[in-house]
Design a protein around this motif. Structure first.
Motif, short mmCIF file in Angstrom:
data_model
loop_
_atom_site.label_atom_id
_atom_site.label_comp_id
_atom_site.label_asym_id
_atom_site.label_seq_id
_atom_site.Cartn_x
_atom_site.Cartn_y
_atom_site.Cartn_z
N ILE A 1 24.41 3.76 -35.46
CA ILE A 1 23.80 4.99 -36.21
C ILE A 1 24.38 5.19 -37.38
CG2 ILE A 1 23.40 7.34 -35.75
CD1 ILE A 1 23.29 6.86 -32.92
N VAL A 2 23.71 5.40 -38.64
CA VAL A 2 24.27 5.70 -39.76
C VAL A 2 24.30 7.25 -39.92
CG1 VAL A 2 23.86 5.42 -42.27
CG2 VAL A 2 23.22 3.76 -40.81
N SER A 3 23.18 7.77 -39.58
CA SER A 3 23.36 9.43 -39.97
C SER A 3 23.30 10.09 -38.32
CB SER A 3 22.32 9.91 -41.05
OG SER A 3 22.32 11.12 -40.65
N ALA A 4 24.10 10.55 -37.64
CA ALA A 4 23.91 10.98 -36.65
C ALA A 4 23.04 12.36 -36.71
CB ALA A 4 25.27 11.35 -35.87
N SER A 5 23.45 13.14 -37.54
CA SER A 5 22.57 14.44 -37.52
C SER A 5 21.16 14.26 -37.72
CB SER A 5 23.11 15.28 -38.68
OG SER A 5 24.19 15.94 -38.24
N GLY A 6 20.84 13.22 -38.51
CA GLY A 6 19.40 12.92 -39.18
C GLY A 6 18.79 12.35 -37.74
N TYR A 7 19.46 11.57 -37.00
CA TYR A 7 19.00 10.80 -35.94
C TYR A 7 18.60 11.81 -34.92
CZ TYR A 7 18.62 7.31 -32.16
OH TYR A 7 18.07 6.54 -31.02
N LEU A 8 19.47 12.80 -34.69
CA LEU A 8 19.23 13.83 -33.51
C LEU A 8 18.30 14.59 -33.97
CD1 LEU A 8 20.23 14.99 -30.78
CD2 LEU A 8 21.71 16.57 -32.00
N ARG A 9 18.18 15.19 -35.20
CA ARG A 9 16.91 15.98 -35.51
C ARG A 9 15.69 15.21 -35.30
NH1 ARG A 9 18.14 20.54 -38.22
NH2 ARG A 9 20.44 20.71 -39.24
N ASN A 10 15.52 13.91 -35.60
CA ASN A 10 14.41 13.15 -35.55
C ASN A 10 13.84 13.04 -33.97
OD1 ASN A 10 12.39 11.02 -36.13
ND2 ASN A 10 13.47 9.76 -34.85
N LEU A 11 14.90 12.95 -33.36
CA LEU A 11 14.59 12.95 -31.69
C LEU A 11 14.07 14.37 -31.07
CD1 LEU A 11 17.51 10.53 -30.24
CD2 LEU A 11 15.20 10.02 -30.80
N THR A 12 14.91 15.10 -31.78
CA THR A 12 14.51 16.52 -31.45
C THR A 12 12.98 16.86 -32.01
OG1 THR A 12 16.80 17.29 -31.75
CG2 THR A 12 15.03 19.30 -31.65
N ASN A 13 12.48 16.55 -32.93
CA ASN A 13 11.43 16.65 -33.44
C ASN A 13 10.38 15.99 -32.73
OD1 ASN A 13 12.17 18.19 -35.53
ND2 ASN A 13 12.19 16.56 -37.09
N ARG A 14 10.57 14.71 -32.07
CA ARG A 14 9.79 13.83 -31.33
C ARG A 14 9.57 14.75 -29.93
NH1 ARG A 14 10.80 7.84 -31.04
NH2 ARG A 14 8.58 8.01 -30.17
N ALA A 15 10.62 15.21 -29.62
CA ALA A 15 10.70 15.93 -28.26
C ALA A 15 9.78 17.01 -28.30
CB ALA A 15 12.10 16.36 -27.69
N ARG A 16 9.88 17.93 -29.65
CA ARG A 16 9.16 18.97 -29.69
C ARG A 16 7.72 18.88 -29.59
NH1 ARG A 16 11.39 20.28 -34.10
NH2 ARG A 16 12.81 22.10 -32.96
N GLU A 17 7.42 17.62 -30.15
CA GLU A 17 5.83 17.05 -30.20
C GLU A 17 5.58 16.32 -28.55
OE1 GLU A 17 6.03 16.08 -34.78
OE2 GLU A 17 5.48 14.30 -33.46
N GLY A 18 6.40 16.32 -27.92
CA GLY A 18 6.01 15.72 -26.73
C GLY A 18 6.21 14.19 -26.58
N LYS A 19 6.72 13.64 -27.59
CA LYS A 19 6.80 12.33 -27.88
C LYS A 19 8.19 11.45 -27.51
CE LYS A 19 3.73 12.38 -31.86
NZ LYS A 19 3.36 12.11 -33.06
N PHE A 20 8.97 12.21 -26.98
CA PHE A 20 10.45 11.52 -26.47
C PHE A 20 10.68 12.13 -25.01
CE2 PHE A 20 14.92 12.21 -26.54
CZ PHE A 20 15.42 10.92 -26.30
N SER A 21 11.65 11.61 -24.42
CA SER A 21 12.15 11.92 -23.25
C SER A 21 13.37 11.12 -23.01
CB SER A 21 11.50 11.91 -21.88
OG SER A 21 10.89 10.62 -21.57
N VAL A 22 14.53 11.53 -22.26
CA VAL A 22 15.67 10.94 -22.12
C VAL A 22 15.57 9.86 -21.17
CG1 VAL A 22 17.00 13.05 -22.90
CG2 VAL A 22 16.61 12.70 -20.57
N GLY A 23 14.88 9.93 -20.18
CA GLY A 23 14.92 8.95 -18.92
C GLY A 23 14.81 7.54 -19.27
N PRO A 24 13.80 7.08 -20.18
CA PRO A 24 13.97 5.79 -20.58
C PRO A 24 15.19 5.33 -21.24
CG PRO A 24 11.71 6.58 -21.02
CD PRO A 24 12.54 7.83 -20.57
#
Length: 405
Positions: A365-388
């Motif tokens: 991971i190059v940018s941890a903050s940016g990576y987490l924000r992207n996953l947060t946005n995807r989770a907000r849209e219902g496109k990400f979950s932690v199970g897989p």
């Protein structure tokens, strides 16, 4: 005048075939045969079991060798040493006279030295003109030179046997650890499979072999454990595959893929390919999903986060995982706002799981903050979950343990 050399022991000591064989071997060898005495001694230490000699007998032999000044011994030269019992006792670390005599007899019986006893049983040398030794009575070291090649061969066999036993014991230890831990996590997570039967088989094979066990015994134990590990591993992989397919099917009703390039994700596409799978939007994106896995499964997939607990005591509750993730957040350089946003969207526990997974693959991971924000946005849209993500890391962990074994 030819000087006769004694070939029989003094007094009531009996002559044996082994003594005759040692004398014949030393006399039959080429006169130019040479050997390094300490190399021969090292080989004897390795081959002591095959030769039937003890550590104490080798201590006496070591003392005898110190009385010969040359390091290289040659057949046909003067190889008789004639120390007194008192001098031998001193160089044998204070061994008692009775013990010394017993081990000297063992060396003679094993054909490693030859007694050249004087008429009265004393050990001494007779010198001629110029001070050179004409005749000596004592212990003849000729068999060590004549049989040097034999001792080297026996030592190589002993080393190979010892290495084989070591490798088998090492393999048995690794197989036991893999089997026991895999069955334990499968039972703890209530995975489907014949785990009770596999555990019963493991208990039957879990008896530690004695340290004196031969290679054949260890090989038989290792073969049984290999077969058991193959069954355990196949059962686990089968169940993980079923779980993975179920997770994929439950999240694949709708698939979203953006055609717009995102510079932030360019350096992390390889990581997302390993850790993420797209999922269908949830009716309520802000509510944390129901987890089908336990805290122990998360810790098995992401073991590195346990090092960030107070005093390194480990993690036993979800609250401790969230606390540790807060520490890791700072270590990875994730901004407080990105962490707060992730907790608000995913929930504290799921956000902590994501941070634990990021720590496990932090080198990618190059940018941890940016990576987490992207996953947060995807989770907000219902496109990400932690199970897989957790299951993908778990497969990597299990595969890594198997390869290291």
């Amino acid at each position: 005048m030819t000087v006769h050399q004694s070939t029989t022991p003094f007094g009531r000591r009996s002559l044996s075939l082994a003594m005759l064989a040692a004398r014949a071997a030393s006399e039959a060898g080429p006169k130019d045969t040479m050997a390094e005495k300490w190399k021969v001694f090292d080989n004897l230490r390795e081959a002591k079991t095959a030769l039937g000699i003890s550590d104490r007998a080798l201590s006496v032999l070591n003392a005898l060798l110190t009385f010969h000044q040359d390091t290289t011994l040659q057949l046909g030269s003067d190889l008789i040493v004639f120390p007194s019992n008192k001098a031998l006792t001193f160089r044998a670390n204070g061994m008692s006279p009775a013990t010394l005599r017993r081990h000297l007899a063992a060396l003679v019986q094993a054909g490693l030295v030859i007694r050249r006893d004087s008429p009265n049983g004393k050990r001494y040398a007779r010198k001629g003109e110029g001070g050179s030794i004409e005749q000596a009575f004592g212990f003849d070291l000729s068999p060590l030179v004549a049989r040097a090649a034999e001792f080297e061969s026996l030592a190589e066999e002993a080393r190979a046997e010892r290495k084989a036993r070591y490798l088998l014991r090492e393999e048995i230890t690794l197989l036991r650890r893999d089997i026991s831990k895999t069955i334990a996590v499968a039972q703890e997570e209530d995975l489907a499979g014949p785990w009770n039967d596999l555990l019963a088989r493991f208990d039957a094979l879990n008896e530690t072999p004695p340290r004196s066990a031969e290679t054949a015994v260890l090989e038989a134990i290792a073969a049984d454990l290999r077969a058991l590990w193959a069954d355990v591993d196949n059962a686990l992989k089968s169940q993980l595959k079923i779980d993975d397919m179920s997770a994929t099917e439950s999240h694949s009703e709708r698939h979203y893929q953006s055609s717009k390039p995102n510079p932030l994700l360019d350096s992390e596409q390889g990581l997302q390919g390993r850790l993420e799978e797209t999922s269908a939007p949830q009716p309520e994106a802000r509510q944390p999903p129901i987890r089908a896995f336990s805290l122990s499964l998360v810790l098995q997939a992401c073991p590195d986060i346990a090092m960030y607990t107070k005093g390194g005591q480990g993690i036993s509750t979800w609250g401790e995982l969230v606390t540790a993730a807060g520490v890791v957040r700072g270590a990875l350089g994730i901004s407080p706002s990105a962490w707060k946003d992730a907790c608000a969207v995913m929930g504290d526990e799921d956000a902590a799981i994501v941070v634990a997974a990021m720590l496990q693959r932090s080198e990618m991971i190059v940018s941890a903050s940016g990576y987490l924000r992207n996953l947060t946005n995807r989770a907000r849209e219902g496109k990400f979950s932690v199970g897989p993500m957790v299951m993908a890391l778990l497969r990597v962990a299990v595969s890594g343990e198997r390869k290291s074994a």
